[in-house]
Design a protein around this motif. Structure first.
Motif, short mmCIF file in Angstrom:
data_model
loop_
_atom_site.label_atom_id
_atom_site.label_comp_id
_atom_site.label_asym_id
_atom_site.label_seq_id
_atom_site.Cartn_x
_atom_site.Cartn_y
_atom_site.Cartn_z
N ALA A 69 27.04 44.26 25.45
CA ALA A 69 27.37 44.16 26.82
C ALA A 69 28.62 44.42 27.14
N GLN A 70 29.60 44.92 26.27
CA GLN A 70 30.74 45.21 26.52
C GLN A 70 31.05 46.40 27.36
N PHE A 71 30.13 47.28 27.31
CA PHE A 71 30.37 48.49 28.34
C PHE A 71 30.42 47.83 29.65
N VAL A 72 29.53 46.91 30.23
CA VAL A 72 29.58 46.48 31.51
C VAL A 72 31.05 45.94 31.84
N HIS A 73 31.48 45.04 30.76
CA HIS A 73 32.94 44.62 30.86
C HIS A 73 34.04 45.74 31.26
N PHE A 74 33.65 47.02 30.33
CA PHE A 74 34.50 48.26 30.57
C PHE A 74 34.60 48.38 32.05
N LEU A 75 33.24 48.66 32.75
CA LEU A 75 33.02 49.02 33.95
C LEU A 75 33.87 48.20 35.19
N LYS A 125 42.63 31.88 38.71
CA LYS A 125 40.89 31.89 38.90
C LYS A 125 40.45 32.78 40.15
N SER A 126 41.50 33.03 41.17
CA SER A 126 41.04 33.60 42.28
C SER A 126 41.27 35.18 42.30
N VAL A 127 41.73 35.71 41.29
CA VAL A 127 42.19 36.96 41.07
C VAL A 127 40.91 37.78 40.25
N THR A 128 40.52 38.96 40.59
CA THR A 128 39.83 39.95 39.83
C THR A 128 39.86 39.53 38.24
N MET A 129 38.79 39.49 37.60
CA MET A 129 38.82 39.32 36.07
C MET A 129 39.63 39.90 35.14
N PRO A 130 39.75 41.42 35.39
CA PRO A 130 40.56 41.89 34.28
C PRO A 130 42.08 41.69 34.48
N ILE A 131 42.48 41.47 35.73
CA ILE A 131 43.83 41.23 35.87
C ILE A 131 44.22 39.57 35.80
N ALA A 132 43.24 38.79 36.12
CA ALA A 132 43.32 37.32 35.64
C ALA A 132 43.56 36.91 34.42
N MET A 133 42.65 37.54 33.59
CA MET A 133 42.67 37.34 31.88
C MET A 133 44.01 37.85 31.31
N LEU A 152 38.60 31.19 28.94
CA LEU A 152 38.43 30.22 30.07
C LEU A 152 38.72 30.56 31.35
N THR A 153 39.82 31.43 31.45
CA THR A 153 40.12 32.16 32.95
C THR A 153 38.78 32.88 33.37
N ALA A 154 38.22 33.77 32.14
CA ALA A 154 37.31 34.82 32.69
C ALA A 154 35.99 33.82 33.25
N VAL A 155 35.66 32.81 32.61
CA VAL A 155 34.43 31.74 32.90
C VAL A 155 34.93 31.06 34.42
N LEU A 156 36.14 30.96 34.66
CA LEU A 156 36.58 30.16 35.94
C LEU A 156 36.45 31.38 37.14
N VAL A 157 36.83 32.37 36.87
CA VAL A 157 36.92 33.60 37.75
C VAL A 157 35.38 33.85 38.14
#
Length: 239
Positions: free
Chosen positions: A71-77, A138-146, A158-163
């Motif tokens: 599923a990492q291709f979805v993460h890449f997108l 947690k309120s930042v878009t996931m790639p930047i938040a992580m 943990l940040t990814a889950v919270l985002v």
């Protein structure tokens, strides 16, 4: 036909494509329910897809890493999808330009409030420093938040889950909340949604109104920038 489906399943089950296939099927199932319920906010397709995937991984005993390998291709997108949100912003650039000062003030206050309230509640409940640093973006878009979380010394997973949870909750509740507060201006509604609920909230805003979607994408981007700049400074001072 059954033999063909069996062959497809055997092939997918032995390749990383299984995770990607299951992700697409789960989201399509969630979106089907969402449309059947006439875009009812609580039937958010991302929430439904997450529940279906978690249940499937738990029942089958499949490790998350095995699923993520496919599923990492979805993460890449996530990155290109975030950048693509600039298109409605470009279309409504003049409206954005006229509201520049209000937008800047809103982003600064909104970014600070989102981080401070989350960290404050977690601190009051006895969370560790590492957890507090993971919660802050947690309120930042996931790639930047992580990335922010990792730089500060938090836990990116943990940040990814919270985002994700923040975005889903925001997409589900912002419409009702803004209606309750009597906020009717699509610019204000979109900006608030983008700041509070990043990409998932922005997608919801685009479904409701194009102007709201443009301002939501702007709010999401500026919130990410403000958080990336201010949060390390605030963490150094208070954490």
């Amino acid at each position: 036909m059954n033999a063909d489906l069996r062959e497809i399943w055997v092939y997918l089950s032995t390749t990383p494509l299984l995770g990607l296939t299951l992700t697409l099927i789960a989201y399509q199932a969630g979106y089907f329910v969402y449309t059947r319920l006439k875009l009812f906010p609580l039937a958010n397709p991302v929430l439904i897809a997450v529940i279906l995937l978690v249940a499937l991984l738990w029942v089958t005993g499949t490790p998350y890493q095995t699923y993520f390998d496919g599923a990492q291709f979805v993460h890449f997108l996530l990155g290109p999808a975030t950048v693509a949100l600039a298109i409605p912003l470009y279309i409504h650039f003049q409206a954005v330009k006229r509201s520049a000062l209000a937008i800047i003030a809103t982003v600064i206050v909104g970014s600070a409030t989102a981080a401070a309230t989350a960290v404050g509640v977690a601190w009051a409940m006895g969370a560790t420093r590492e957890t507090l640093l993971s919660i802050a973006p947690k309120s930042v878009t996931m790639p930047i938040a992580m990335g922010i979380s990792e730089k500060l010394g938090g836990l990116p997973s943990l940040t990814a889950v919270l985002v994700l949870l923040t975005g889903i909750a925001g997409a589900m509740l912002t419409t009702w909340t803004l209606n309750l507060l009597g906020i009717r201006d699509w610019r204000a509604r979109g900006l608030a949604t983008g700041i509070a609920a990043h990409g998932i909230g922005t997608a919801r805003a685009l479904q409701v109104n194009e102007v709201a979607g443009a301002f939501a994408s702007l709010g999401m981007g500026l919130n990410a920038l403000a958080t990336a700049v201010l949060l390390p400074l605030l963490a150094a001072l208070f954490l």
